[in-house]
Design an enzyme around this catalytic site. Structure first.
Site, PDB file in Angstrom:
ATOM      1  N   GLY A  86      80.820  18.175  24.044  1.00 16.95           N
ATOM      2  CA  GLY A  86      79.430  17.475  23.835  1.00 16.95           C
ATOM      3  C   GLY A  86      78.238  18.049  24.448  1.00 16.95           C
ATOM      4  O   GLY A  86      78.370  19.039  25.165  1.00 16.95           O
ATOM      5  N   GLY A 122      72.618  18.994  33.848  1.00 16.24           N
ATOM      6  CA  GLY A 122      71.854  19.260  32.576  1.00 16.24           C
ATOM      7  C   GLY A 122      70.740  19.769  32.556  1.00 16.24           C
ATOM      8  O   GLY A 122      70.116  20.087  31.627  1.00 16.24           O
ATOM      9  N   ARG A 172      64.919  25.291  21.229  1.00 12.94           N
ATOM     10  CA  ARG A 172      65.952  26.169  20.379  1.00 12.94           C
ATOM     11  C   ARG A 172      65.827  25.429  18.758  1.00 12.94           C
ATOM     12  O   ARG A 172      65.815  24.362  18.838  1.00 12.94           O
ATOM     13  CB  ARG A 172      67.291  26.319  20.759  1.00 12.94           C
ATOM     14  N   ASP A 248      83.656  25.630  20.287  1.00 13.22           N
ATOM     15  CA  ASP A 248      82.505  24.947  20.375  1.00 13.22           C
ATOM     16  C   ASP A 248      80.967  25.835  20.537  1.00 13.22           C
ATOM     17  O   ASP A 248      80.069  25.368  20.404  1.00 13.22           O
ATOM     18  CB  ASP A 248      82.602  24.094  21.925  1.00 13.22           C
ATOM     19  N   ASN A 249      81.335  26.909  20.327  1.00 12.20           N
ATOM     20  CA  ASN A 249      80.165  27.976  20.169  1.00 12.20           C
ATOM     21  C   ASN A 249      80.084  28.761  18.818  1.00 12.20           C
ATOM     22  O   ASN A 249      80.033  29.901  18.688  1.00 12.20           O
ATOM     23  CB  ASN A 249      80.260  28.925  21.446  1.00 12.20           C
ATOM     24  N   ASP A 258      74.462  30.290  21.382  1.00  9.84           N
ATOM     25  CA  ASP A 258      74.879  30.399  23.171  1.00  9.84           C
ATOM     26  C   ASP A 258      74.806  32.028  23.310  1.00  9.84           C
ATOM     27  O   ASP A 258      75.833  32.593  23.295  1.00  9.84           O
ATOM     28  CB  ASP A 258      76.289  29.824  23.179  1.00  9.84           C
TER      29      ASP A 258
END
Length: 489
Positions: A86, A122, A172, A248-249, A258
């Site tokens: 996530g 984060g 982004r 996940d990328n 990424d």
């Protein structure tokens, strides 16, 4: 509204994402606004530079129309499956329709903890923000499908990683942030309903020409395979090493995402890698096409229940779709290689000629980028424009190879000037060289962004050589080499 949000992913609600407001920072200050991109997105760049705009970009204020969320996804990381990852340090502010009606995500990266942070803070150090801004914009300028950088903002706070560094937030932009790992998240939970919802959503958003397909899941798989095959071909042609090709990328829209431990290869070697966390060389330059196909096989596995109720029939359909990767990749790669070599097409003898070139470059330990610019100069030596070839000293193996290439040029129908233009367009004179990025980061940590701005401006026109910027085209000296890059998490 200052930012014309038009959200659709947030409307899907739970379990696809969770509502998450960015965490304010202490003292936001603007580093750079991408004015051209802002105007494309119907955002006034002057507003972005205002106090209110900077507050929004830093996460200190939620703009009107924004519906901030953090997305759920899983992923294979270096071959090992993690069922829950996530957005641990990214928050999707919402979506924007640009001047042509295309839909884009606007996301803040480094905007504080989310439910997916898994103990992290984060936040982002300034280094990864500057690196991603430089490299993603360079990739976009080269025509490589990529996420984009709208803005970079410093936070006035310190971030602790291996050491202490100033913090920053990246704004982004992407066609979407839905990943192979997003599909894996719901497949791992056997949540077929959510999986089907995502398939419909992604087809409508990214591949609308396939919406009427007999089988939506197969249509999505085939579309993503084609997009990723073409993307990886572009990486290979430019000597780009992603460094962390986890599932996940890998975006389903086919854009590069990424830019943590990424780098452009200088001295040519097929096994080049830079990522400090890639201990086994899994994501080395030569492995990228195979890893992309492996990742797509994981997407196929996630979609199997929707492809066919009969598992054997679903597996067979997925295998057939995956076989299309190699054909699409080879076609795109060879077409790009023909451009780099000044050829109208690539026959089998040309493929052999290209293989011999790469062997020569490896034995000469030649700079990948400047070698092709040198060849572009050599094809039309009387041209007024230069391809930066004067910066390159050919090695013995390349000199031995060149007569065979020159002989092949004689069989071309086009004139040398036309072929040279194609070669210049296919091979940049300037790339985001690792030692320059590192220097820009170190300067930026001290509050000096001059080199950062210079790199962004030069790389926006990287195929046009300018002698005044020759220092930005040269490979690193031995004492300047940066051989390891870091993800910043």
């Amino acid at each position: 509204m200052p930012i014309p949000f038009d959200n659709s992913f947030a409307a899907l609600g739970s379990p696809f994402s969770s509502v998450q407001t960015p965490v304010p920072v202490e003292k936001p200050a603007l580093i750079k606004i991408n004015s051209t991109l802002a105007e494309q997105l119907n955002i006034d760049p002057h507003w972005l530079e205002s106090h209110e705009g900077i507050e929004v970009l830093a996460g200190n204020r939620v703009a009107e129309g924004s519906e901030p969320t953090s997305a759920a996804y899983a992923g294979h990381q270096f071959g090992h499956f993690n069922p829950q990852l996530g957005d641990g340090r990214a928050i999707l502010l919402g979506e924007i329709l640009d001047k042509n009606g295309h839909r884009y995500d606007l996301q803040l990266k480094g905007s504080g903890r989310t439910p997916w942070s898994r103990g992290g803070d984060g936040r982002s150090p300034i280094g990864p923000v500057l690196r991603e801004y430089i490299v993603s914009e360079a990739m976009a300028a080269l025509g490589v499908p990529s996420t984009r950088a709208l803005a970079a903002v410093s936070t006035g706070e310190q971030v602790v990683r291996d050491g202490v560094a100033p913090g920053a937030v990246l704004a982004r932009v992407a066609s979407s942030h839905i990943r192979v790992g997003t599909m894996q998240y719901f497949a791992a939970r056997e949540d077929r309903k959510s999986l089907a919802t995502l398939v419909t959503y992604v087809l409508e958003r990214h591949y609308p020409d396939r919406r009427g397909a007999d089988n939506a899941a197969t249509a999505l798989l085939e579309s993503v395979i084609e997009a990723q095959a073409r993307l990886i071909a572009r990486w290979q042609l430019l000597g780009f090493v992603h460094g962390v090709m986890n599932t996940d990328n890998m975006l389903l829209c086919g854009e590069t995402v990424d830019y943590g431990p990424c780098a452009f290869m200088e001295e040519f070697h097929p096994e080049t890698l830079f990522s400090s966390i890639d201990q086994q060389g899994r994501y080395a330059y030569c492995n990228q096409p195979g890893i992309a196909q492996w990742n797509l096989a994981r997407l196929a596995e996630a979609l199997l229940p929707l492809i066919n109720e009969d598992t054997d029939a679903a597996v067979e359909a997925a295998k057939q779709a995956l076989q299309g990767f190699t054909e699409t990749f080879e076609s795109a790669y060879q077409a790009g290689l023909a451009d780099k070599l000044g050829l109208s097409d690539m026959n089998q003898s040309d493929i052999t000629l290209a293989d011999e070139l790469f062997t020569a470059l490896q034995e000469d330990q030649a700079d990948f980028t400047l070698a092709f610019r040198f060849l572009a100069d050599e094809i039309n030596p009387g041209a007024q424009n230069t391809g930066a070839g004067a910066l390159f000293s050919p090695g013995q193996k390349l000199l031995e190879w060149m007569p065979r290439w020159m002989q092949r040029q004689q069989a071309q129908n086009s004139d040398a000037a036309t072929r040279q233009i194609r070669m210049f367009a296919a091979s940049p004179a300037f790339i985001p060289r690792n030692h320059l990025i590192q220097r820009a980061i170190e300067d930026g940590e001290s509050g000096d962004y001059a080199l950062f701005h210079r790199l962004v401006e030069r790389l926006a026109h990287s195929t046009s050589y300018a002698g005044d910027d020759s220092d930005l085209a040269l490979p690193a000296k031995p004492q300047e080499r940066v051989t390891r890059t870091f993800c910043g998490t």
